[in-house]
Design a protein around this motif. Sequence first.
Motif, PDB file in Angstrom:
ATOM      1  N   PRO A 266      -4.477  11.611  -2.744  1.00 16.90           N
ATOM      2  CA  PRO A 266      -3.390  11.068  -2.579  1.00 16.90           C
ATOM      3  C   PRO A 266      -3.401   9.388  -2.526  1.00 16.90           C
ATOM      4  CG  PRO A 266      -3.414  12.618  -1.694  1.00 16.90           C
ATOM      5  CD  PRO A 266      -5.062  12.844  -2.110  1.00 16.90           C
ATOM      6  N   LEU A 267      -2.643   8.710  -2.660  1.00 16.92           N
ATOM      7  CA  LEU A 267      -2.804   6.921  -2.262  1.00 16.92           C
ATOM      8  C   LEU A 267      -0.882   6.514  -2.571  1.00 16.92           C
ATOM      9  CD1 LEU A 267      -5.651   5.670  -4.174  1.00 16.92           C
ATOM     10  CD2 LEU A 267      -5.750   6.830  -1.908  1.00 16.92           C
ATOM     11  N   SER A 268      -0.987   5.249  -2.193  1.00 18.53           N
ATOM     12  CA  SER A 268       0.819   4.907  -2.066  1.00 18.53           C
ATOM     13  C   SER A 268      -0.206   3.801  -3.181  1.00 18.53           C
ATOM     14  CB  SER A 268       0.677   4.032  -1.195  1.00 18.53           C
ATOM     15  OG  SER A 268      -0.374   2.862  -0.470  1.00 18.53           O
ATOM     16  N   SER A 269       0.877   3.011  -4.246  1.00 20.56           N
ATOM     17  CA  SER A 269       0.739   2.202  -5.115  1.00 20.56           C
ATOM     18  C   SER A 269      -0.039   0.490  -4.711  1.00 20.56           C
ATOM     19  CB  SER A 269       2.926   1.842  -5.504  1.00 20.56           C
ATOM     20  OG  SER A 269       2.878   0.513  -4.419  1.00 20.56           O
ATOM     21  N   SER A 270      -0.045   0.728  -3.308  1.00 18.84           N
ATOM     22  CA  SER A 270      -0.664  -0.835  -3.013  1.00 18.84           C
ATOM     23  C   SER A 270      -2.283  -0.361  -2.260  1.00 18.84           C
ATOM     24  CB  SER A 270      -0.043  -1.182  -1.700  1.00 18.84           C
ATOM     25  OG  SER A 270      -0.176  -0.344  -0.463  1.00 18.84           O
ATOM     26  N   GLN A 271      -2.572   0.988  -2.339  1.00 11.02           N
ATOM     27  CA  GLN A 271      -3.937   1.636  -2.655  1.00 11.02           C
ATOM     28  C   GLN A 271      -4.068   1.845  -3.151  1.00 11.02           C
ATOM     29  OE1 GLN A 271      -2.796   5.603   0.158  1.00 11.02           O
ATOM     30  NE2 GLN A 271      -3.290   4.292   2.274  1.00 11.02           N
ATOM     31  N   HIS A 272      -3.829   2.049  -4.761  1.00  7.82           N
ATOM     32  CA  HIS A 272      -4.323   2.489  -5.382  1.00  7.82           C
ATOM     33  C   HIS A 272      -4.778   1.307  -6.614  1.00  7.82           C
ATOM     34  CE1 HIS A 272      -4.845   4.412  -9.453  1.00  7.82           C
ATOM     35  NE2 HIS A 272      -4.271   3.650 -10.585  1.00  7.82           N
ATOM     36  N   GLU A 273      -4.118  -0.187  -6.791  1.00  6.88           N
ATOM     37  CA  GLU A 273      -4.481  -0.876  -6.344  1.00  6.88           C
ATOM     38  C   GLU A 273      -6.041  -1.427  -5.792  1.00  6.88           C
ATOM     39  OE1 GLU A 273      -2.523  -5.899  -6.935  1.00  6.88           O
ATOM     40  OE2 GLU A 273      -1.286  -3.895  -5.973  1.00  6.88           O
ATOM     41  N   ASN A 280     -12.988  -2.325 -10.370  1.00  9.02           N
ATOM     42  CA  ASN A 280     -13.648  -3.418 -11.100  1.00  9.02           C
ATOM     43  C   ASN A 280     -14.544  -4.155 -10.426  1.00  9.02           C
ATOM     44  OD1 ASN A 280     -11.809  -2.318 -12.662  1.00  9.02           O
ATOM     45  ND2 ASN A 280     -10.232  -3.776 -11.841  1.00  9.02           N
ATOM     46  N   SER A 281     -14.646  -3.879  -9.408  1.00  5.62           N
ATOM     47  CA  SER A 281     -15.878  -5.342  -8.958  1.00  5.62           C
ATOM     48  C   SER A 281     -17.355  -4.297  -8.982  1.00  5.62           C
ATOM     49  CB  SER A 281     -15.566  -5.202  -7.715  1.00  5.62           C
ATOM     50  OG  SER A 281     -14.225  -6.301  -7.106  1.00  5.62           O
ATOM     51  N   ALA A 282     -17.445  -3.638  -8.877  1.00  5.42           N
ATOM     52  CA  ALA A 282     -17.957  -1.984  -8.958  1.00  5.42           C
ATOM     53  C   ALA A 282     -18.438  -2.008  -9.986  1.00  5.42           C
ATOM     54  CB  ALA A 282     -17.912  -1.035  -8.024  1.00  5.42           C
ATOM     55  N   ASP A 283     -17.505  -2.146 -10.958  1.00  2.00           N
ATOM     56  CA  ASP A 283     -17.827  -2.010 -12.852  1.00  2.00           C
ATOM     57  C   ASP A 283     -18.663  -3.502 -12.749  1.00  2.00           C
ATOM     58  OD1 ASP A 283     -17.165   0.940 -12.679  1.00  2.00           O
ATOM     59  OD2 ASP A 283     -14.781   0.275 -13.970  1.00  2.00           O
ATOM     60  N   HIS A 284     -18.210  -4.222 -12.383  1.00  4.83           N
ATOM     61  CA  HIS A 284     -19.001  -5.690 -12.605  1.00  4.83           C
ATOM     62  C   HIS A 284     -20.323  -5.687 -11.995  1.00  4.83           C
ATOM     63  CE1 HIS A 284     -19.200  -9.629 -14.033  1.00  4.83           C
ATOM     64  NE2 HIS A 284     -19.718 -10.013 -12.914  1.00  4.83           N
ATOM     65  N   LEU A 285     -20.237  -5.488 -10.899  1.00  3.86           N
ATOM     66  CA  LEU A 285     -21.589  -5.297 -10.531  1.00  3.86           C
ATOM     67  C   LEU A 285     -22.703  -4.393 -11.075  1.00  3.86           C
ATOM     68  CD1 LEU A 285     -23.486  -6.104  -8.552  1.00  3.86           C
ATOM     69  CD2 LEU A 285     -22.468  -4.701  -6.233  1.00  3.86           C
TER      70      LEU A 285
END
Length: 787
Positions: A266-273, A280-285
């Motif tokens: 369970p995450l808040s909206s800011s945590q989810h962001e 996305n950064s990990a996928d790019h790496l």
Amino acid sequence: MPERLVSQRHLLWLALGTAMMAAAMAVLLLLQFTQQQAIRKSADLRSDSITALAFQLEREFLRLRHVLEVNARSTGPVDEQTLLLRSDIFASRFQLMHDTPSASAVQEQIEYTRIMPRLQALVARIDAVLQPPAKPTRKELAQLVDELNSIGPEVQELTMVATRHTARLLEEQESTMLEQSSQIMALILGQLVFLLIAAVALAMRQRRQEKERAALELLTQNLRAANLAAEAANRGKSQFLANMSHELRTPFNGVLGMLTMLERSPLSSSQHEFVLTARNSADHLLTLLNDILDVSAMETGKMSIHPVLVELEPLLTDIERLMRPLAEQKGLQFEIARASDLPPWVSADGTRLKQIVLNLVTNAIKFSDAGRVSVSIERYAAAQKIQPGNIYPLQITVADQGIGMDAPTLARLFERFTQGDASTSRRFGGTGLGLEISRNLARRMGGDISVTSEPGHGSTFTVQLPLVTAEAPEQRVPVVQEAAAVTRPADVQGLRILVADDQAVNRKYMGALLQDMGHTTAFAENGEQAFAAATAETYDLVLMDLHMPVMDGFEATRRIRSNPGSASLPVIALTADVFAETRLKAAEAGMTAFISKPVNAGVLQATMTDLFGMRGAPAQAGTRTEPEPPFAVNGLPQPGASAPAPRKPRRRFRPGDLETHMDMKMVGEVCIGVSAQGYRSLLGSFFQDESGAMDALLGAMRTPGSADLSTTAHAFKGAAANLGFHRLAAIALRLEKAQPGSDAGLPSPDELLEAWAMAHALCVRMGFTDIEALPERHIPAPNEKAG
């Protein structure tokens, strides 16, 4: 002309020298033959055996006389057995002296001709007295003693004759050998003189030739050295890239895995962001790591193409599904057109084909701010309508309306690490590897990539590949598009899974992931433990890392397959080594499937669902049980297992304790290498004894005469020394060097525990570790003093 005359003179001198050397060698050969003949003659005569025979004859003569004297003077019964034994031995020695061919050398001596008939008569006389059924009397024995005494000096003289004969033969042989040696030395000296003259002549000639070729040779050596250095540097760079990309995948697996687990919480909206940004950064790496791995594979010649049956339509649909959201996100139109005559099935490496297209489309989207990106798949227009061998000339065209490129940029576009804008303020990132990898893949598949472009008018990339058309397979396996959507009903039991991985972070991630799916997990730290667990207990599946200490995953799988009870147990390879030959080796070892690290939860779910049906699917939300503490097959606590009851150390330090127990210079080096946080993490694993090295050493110390003491001490010593605990390392060194079976003067377990506790207390006091208490089994007895 003068050069030719000089060459002819050298050849003449060489011929003469060769003839002289041949003659000298012939003389040497003759002398060697003469020496061999002399040695062979000496061996035939066996002169040394004459002396031995004469000595043995005299010795047995004296022994027989002694036995006769004893029995003749004795008042008791006559010892007939001893008399017969000694007489038989004496008779055999006489017969050897009489019949042996080597005795011919002394048969002409007067001493031999005088004594041998008397000895023969004596032997006959003794046989008449002693041989059954005769009963020897003391009188007869006394008479025999008198006869033996009368011929005793002549027997001794016979021994002296044999000795003198042998000495004479040795002197003759020595004289002959000395004479021949002198001749050989003279010939060798002559050869040496001739060789010296020839060497001087050759040296002078060689010196002239070296002067003529000096400049050319120097240039050749410099070019060769430069070429070797360049090749070595290139190989080293490629190997470094391969090693680094492989090593980075191991911690990266933990990063992606924990992000996946965090996304499911369970995450808040800011945590989810925040998590989405990290993902996305990990996928790019991960994309960058894959590019580096592909480049290193090409450099080392390990990249290969594996054609399989590929259905083109689903492959193109998948490309469109992946790329359209990216284009629409930038406000671009995205079009993909397919020719009507595309073959349904082809024989090709679908993964590499998809990689080429995705790379080109991604670049087109990245370098376009407006307009359209179009992809067309069709027959190459200039190709013949019918190709030999069912070849379809596939052409893939990727066009964009982006920034375009000028001629200089096009000229170096496919070079490694090349960017259209190489300045530090460039708008577009990237490594400059994608286009080079794509062109190399296309060429390995028998095709190529070309490009046309104009600044401000966009670019067009064209891929031409000759693909072999194929018939559709008889049975088509449906592709599960959304594996994560398939869930296991509450009444269907999950899987019992054994995870074998030497990295604690990977075991922790896999345990959390599998337990979140509703499966039961157990762990092994190496292949040996995995094999033992798989054959001792019942598991539904083994997730096997390939590169582990003690025993790797390949050997463990081979042993699992060779065991009748586990031969059919599914084994899935989990590894950061994604080279094609590694996949082939895994298949040859008997592994059921292959999943590369970082482990994708969706791929793992799809693979398990394919193998086990609904049992392999994740449990339905709300039906998953609380995860059990991770179970370790080696009996040691795993990451996440309950920690021992805390017991805060109380210790007073004395001046010099730090210097005695810790090498602060080494601690600083470790912190520089892995950072202070990394050192804290290493200390946590060390003091919790996650590797079991401390327990193993204590067990060996407490077992008298343990054969494992040296091995366990060596393992513990390395870990302690690497962390800067030189007191612990010194104790382990003394244990390692101890003689097997000797406990005298060795450190006691209490001494080891006290040094362990002191090292821990120092680290706690300096803030190096958060581990406030050691396990109960690693705490020294209360009556021990701090040291």
